[in-house]
Design an enzyme around this catalytic site. Structure first.
Site, short mmCIF file in Angstrom:
data_model
loop_
_atom_site.label_atom_id
_atom_site.label_comp_id
_atom_site.label_asym_id
_atom_site.label_seq_id
_atom_site.Cartn_x
_atom_site.Cartn_y
_atom_site.Cartn_z
N ARG A 123 0.83 -1.22 0.00
CA ARG A 123 0.00 0.00 0.00
C ARG A 123 0.85 1.25 0.00
O ARG A 123 0.63 2.17 -0.79
CB ARG A 123 -0.91 0.00 1.23
CG ARG A 123 -1.95 -1.09 1.21
CD ARG A 123 -2.78 -1.07 2.48
NE ARG A 123 -3.66 -2.22 2.50
CZ ARG A 123 -3.30 -3.44 2.93
NH1 ARG A 123 -2.08 -3.65 3.40
NH2 ARG A 123 -4.16 -4.43 2.91
N ASP A 183 9.34 -6.80 -5.22
CA ASP A 183 8.42 -7.36 -4.23
C ASP A 183 8.15 -8.79 -4.66
O ASP A 183 7.48 -9.03 -5.67
CB ASP A 183 7.11 -6.53 -4.19
CG ASP A 183 6.22 -6.94 -3.01
OD1 ASP A 183 6.07 -8.16 -2.78
OD2 ASP A 183 5.69 -6.05 -2.34
N ALA A 189 11.34 4.39 5.88
CA ALA A 189 10.20 4.75 6.74
C ALA A 189 9.38 3.49 6.99
O ALA A 189 8.17 3.56 7.19
CB ALA A 189 9.36 5.85 6.09
N ALA A 190 10.07 2.32 6.96
CA ALA A 190 9.35 1.05 7.21
C ALA A 190 9.70 0.53 8.60
O ALA A 190 9.02 0.87 9.57
CB ALA A 190 9.69 0.05 6.12
N ARG A 191 10.78 -0.23 8.72
CA ARG A 191 11.23 -0.70 10.03
C ARG A 191 12.76 -0.74 10.06
O ARG A 191 13.40 -1.24 9.12
CB ARG A 191 10.68 -2.10 10.32
CG ARG A 191 9.24 -2.12 10.77
CD ARG A 191 9.04 -1.45 12.13
NE ARG A 191 7.65 -1.52 12.57
CZ ARG A 191 6.72 -0.59 12.33
NH1 ARG A 191 7.04 0.49 11.64
NH2 ARG A 191 5.49 -0.74 12.79
N ASP A 217 13.43 7.25 9.26
CA ASP A 217 12.37 7.50 10.25
C ASP A 217 12.33 6.42 11.33
O ASP A 217 11.70 6.60 12.36
CB ASP A 217 11.00 7.55 9.53
CG ASP A 217 9.85 7.91 10.46
OD1 ASP A 217 9.94 8.96 11.14
OD2 ASP A 217 8.88 7.13 10.54
N GLU A 275 14.40 1.45 19.13
CA GLU A 275 13.80 2.78 19.34
C GLU A 275 13.37 2.90 20.80
O GLU A 275 12.99 1.91 21.41
CB GLU A 275 12.59 2.95 18.43
CG GLU A 275 12.98 2.93 16.95
CD GLU A 275 11.79 3.17 16.01
OE1 GLU A 275 10.70 3.54 16.48
OE2 GLU A 275 11.98 2.99 14.81
N HIS A 330 10.40 8.32 14.09
CA HIS A 330 9.22 7.49 13.83
C HIS A 330 7.94 8.35 13.80
O HIS A 330 6.96 8.04 14.47
CB HIS A 330 9.11 6.38 14.89
CG HIS A 330 8.32 5.19 14.41
ND1 HIS A 330 8.66 3.89 14.73
CD2 HIS A 330 7.21 5.09 13.65
CE1 HIS A 330 7.78 3.05 14.18
NE2 HIS A 330 6.88 3.77 13.51
#
Ligand SMILES: NC(=O)C1=CN([C@@H]2O[C@H](COP(=O)(O)OP(=O)(O)OC[C@H]3O[C@@H](n4cnc5c(N)ncnc54)[C@H](OP(=O)(O)O)[C@@H]3O)[C@@H](O)[C@H]2O)C=CC1
Ligand SMILES: O=C(O)C(=O)CO
Length: 322
Positions: A152, A173, A232-234, A258, A263, A282
């Site tokens: 998404r 992917d 900006a995922a993990r 991010d 964290e 994050h």
């Protein structure tokens, strides 16, 4: 029926639950042991979390527990196999924060391309003439963006990058086919092709036992030395020390980050010490729209599990796991 919020949530979540006869308890605990004590004491029917860990000990502490709700998408903070094996539903908010994260990804790319940290720092220090000495800044137009993960968020990033900024977008992917994807993305068969050809690599895959630690030195070695890495995922999908080394050695040009391996990070973290790194704590999904949407979707999921009633709307529907 009682639901424990592991942290304070947006008002929209509480409103939906209370309207449906569910009592909300907001926790002030910060450790697993304290959460376990609270869950045991209140024998809650549900737990509502953001990125806090939800462990087997916490789930086992209430015999009444039927649902864990996540304000967001990545379920890596919840022991989903334990929940599934114990008949506890996990509900979350797929797509609820996708636009916010996609916009943040574009922001990280733009900030890298314009060397925002460097220019901002030097301007604030009194040099308003930096334009005469600035080099290595560029437009996004015509650049190639390589997506690792085309779900998404990846597809929304692709739309914005291609249609808004005139970028070429390629992606990897292993679980998606070209005809299921937004036309902005040209799917490549091998991750290596994407790494070699891109000016920006942006990560949009989940953190799972299969993906953790799978982006490392060998991948940075394939990237162009003029390319930047966006995550900006993990954080734990990447071998963070390899990313730091690739940046410190000039193997890659820059990064927009991010999320981190552990964290929250402190001010001494190596990524915060490099001007070529744009770093946010994050906050990619932290917008008013995204928080409200994710809170409402997750709260709707709780109501559906605890009361059996369907209150959802097709475009804003929580997803149930297990
Ligand atoms: N920074 C932040 O605040 C936020 C971060 N996120 C993170 O972003 C991730 C992506 O979110 P979203 O796009 O909504 O999720 P989606 O599930 O829609 O998309 C993730 C895609 O990555 C694919 N994928 C899985 N493994 C790999 C792999 N090894 N290589 C390439 N692709 C892979 C998935 O396939 P399949 O579905 O078949 O597994 C899926 O197509 C989340 O899992 C979350 O961790 C999300 C929201 C906010
Ligand atoms: O939705 C997610 O996975 C998040 O990381 C939100 O912060």
């Amino acid at each position: 029926m009682k639901v424990l919020f592991l942290k304070e949530m947006d008002r929209s979540a509480k409103d939906i639950l209370v309207k449906n006869g569910i009592q909300v308890i907001v926790s002030h605990s910060r450790s697993e042991a304290d959460y376990v004590r609270e869950i045991q004491r209140d024998q809650v029917d549900g737990i509502f979390c953001r990125t806090e860990e939800v462990t087997p000990a916490m789930m086992g502490a209430s015999a009444r527990l039927k649902v864990i709700a996540k304000q967001g998408v990545g379920l890596d903070n919840i022991d989903v196999p334990y929940a599934t094996n114990n008949g506890i539903q996990v509900v979350y908010a797929p797509g609820g924060n996708a636009n916010s994260v996609a916009e943040h990804t574009i922001f990280l790319m733009l900030a890298c391309a314009r060397r925002f940290n460097y220019v901002d720092g030097i301007f604030r220090a009194g040099n308003a003439e930096v334009r005469y000495t600035l080099h290595d800044t560029f437009e996004l137009k015509g650049m190639t963006l390589g997506l690792l993960g085309c779900g998404r968020i990846g597809q929304l990033v692709a739309q914005k990058a291609a249609r808004g900024f005139g970028m070429n977008v390629i992606g990897y992917d292993p679980y998606l086919k070209q005809d299921a994807l937004d036309a902005a993305i040209t799917l490549k068969k091998r991750k290596e092709e994407v790494l070699r050809e891109s000016d920006f690599i942006s990560l949009h895959m989940p953190s799972t036992p299969q993906t953790r630690g799978t982006v490392g030195a060998a991948d940075f070695a394939l990237m162009k030395p003029t390319a930047s890495f966006i995550n900006a995922a993990r954080g734990d999908v990447v071998v963070e020390k390899d990313l730091i080394l690739a940046l410190q050695s000039g193997r890659i040009l820059g990064a927009g980050v991010d999320v981190y391996a552990h964290e929250p990070i402190g001010p001494d973290h190596a990524l915060l010490k490099m001007p070529q790194v744009i770093a946010t704590p994050h906050t990619a999904a932290t917008t008013e729209q995204s928080v409200k949407k994710c809170c409402s979707m997750a709260a709707q999921g709780i109501v559906e599990v605890l009361t059996g009633q369907k209150i959802s709307f097709p475009a804003n529907h929580p997803k149930m796991v297990s």
